[in-house]
Design a protein around this motif. Structure first.
Motif: not given
Ligand SMILES: Nc1ncnc2c1ncn2[C@@H]1O[C@H](COP(=O)(O)OP(=O)(O)OP(=O)(O)O)[C@@H](O)[C@H]1O
Length: 285
Positions: A56-59, A67-69, A175-177
């Motif tokens: 769930g890191k990107t989430s 972008q996501r609730q 920073c995502d990966e």
């Protein structure tokens, strides 16, 4: 850049939180990716987000980007509900391949970081040009400013992406990966650029990575996600055999060899496809 440098004092945790999560949970259909998350990230703080695939890191990054609730709890970013396209948030995505014939130049990509946010009157061309030059300079990408991005190496391209993310002088850097598929030399260059920025400008950094070692000396705190649970604390508190064994619910060993750490025996995140009711067969948004 536009704001005077927000020089960091010794206590980099000082100042009101720029990110606050309270009893936060995120789910896809019935699958709860994480829950019960309480976290404050302060200006100038470097938070490393670690965990196995699918934890769930990107989430989390998506939630921070608006972008996501959340499915429960609250999240505020700079004191308000996150919204898409905020110029106060710089975002460095995972390395993605670009076609060799991509005609966009490095400076065009950085410029998108400025213009791409603007819904009202556009800033003056000369102002934009000097901001782009400054951003390219700050990440050492000025020598290839006019080279099409498709021709740049992975490391060069990642510098340009950092320049793009910093072009609006953001208060938060997500920073995502950003280290994926970079060699150790370029990994160090990327982490040093990000670290220099948070020290000079007080930018809060949320750094998602699979690779613990490149950020080990930089991270003030670690958020470790696994199995729907999490641990938050300093690297010394979280990256221990006892803490991770408890989190995974099985014996996990954190092995230290000189100044490097390895997590040994951590089971992969188990994902039951039946728990992905949002997805059509074999697809993923
Ligand atoms: N849009 C979606 N619909 C349904 N499930 C999703 C969606 N996006 C992510 N998931 C699922 O949520 C879980 C967490 O995914 P996420 O990408 O946040 O994990 P991650 O820790 O970033 O993984 P990785 O390290 O592999 O990038 C995974 O089980 C993933 O399959």
């Amino acid at each position: 850049m536009r704001h005077p440098a927000r020089a960091l004092t010794e206590d980099c945790g000082a100042g009101a939180a720029v990110i606050s999560l309270r009893d936060a949970a995120l789910s896809y259909g019935e699958r709860v990716v994480w829950s019960g998350l309480d976290l404050d990230v302060r200006p100038g703080e470097f938070l490393a987000v670690l965990g196995p695939n699918g934890s769930g890191k990107t989430s989390l990054v998506r939630a921070l980007l608006g972008q996501r609730q959340l499915s429960a709890g609250t999240l505020t970013v700079l004191g308000r509900t996150p919204r898409k396209g905020s110029r106060h948030i710089g975002y460095i995505p995972q390395q993605t391949a670009l076609p060799v014939h991509a005609t966009l130049r490095a400076r065009d990509l950085v410029r998108l970081g400025i213009d791409g946010h603007v819904f009202g009157p556009r800033p003056r061309t000369r102002t934009v040009r000097s901001r782009v030059n400054e951003a390219l300079q700050s990440v050492g990408a000025a020598p290839y400013a006019d080279v099409p991005v498709g021709l740049l190496s992975g490391g060069e391209r990642q510098r340009v992406r950092i320049g793009q993310a910093l072009a609006t002088d953001p208060r938060i850097l997500l920073c995502d990966e950003p280290l994926l598929s970079l060699d150790p030399h370029h990994q160090r260059a990327v982490t040093e650029l990000v670290d220099a920025r948070r020290r000079s400008h007080g930018t809060a950094v949320v750094f998602v990575t699979h690779e613990i070692n490149p950020v080990l000396g930089l991270a003030d705190r670690v958020l470790y996600l696994a199995r729907g649970g999490h641990r938050v604390g300093t690297p010394g508190e979280v990256l221990t055999s006892a803490a991770l064994s408890q989190l995974y619910g099985t014996q996990v060993d954190v092995v230290r060899v000189r100044d490097r750490i390895m997590v040994v025996g951590a089971p992969d995140e188990v994902v039951d496809p039946a728990h992905h009711p949002e997805l059509p067969d074999g697809a993923r948004s």
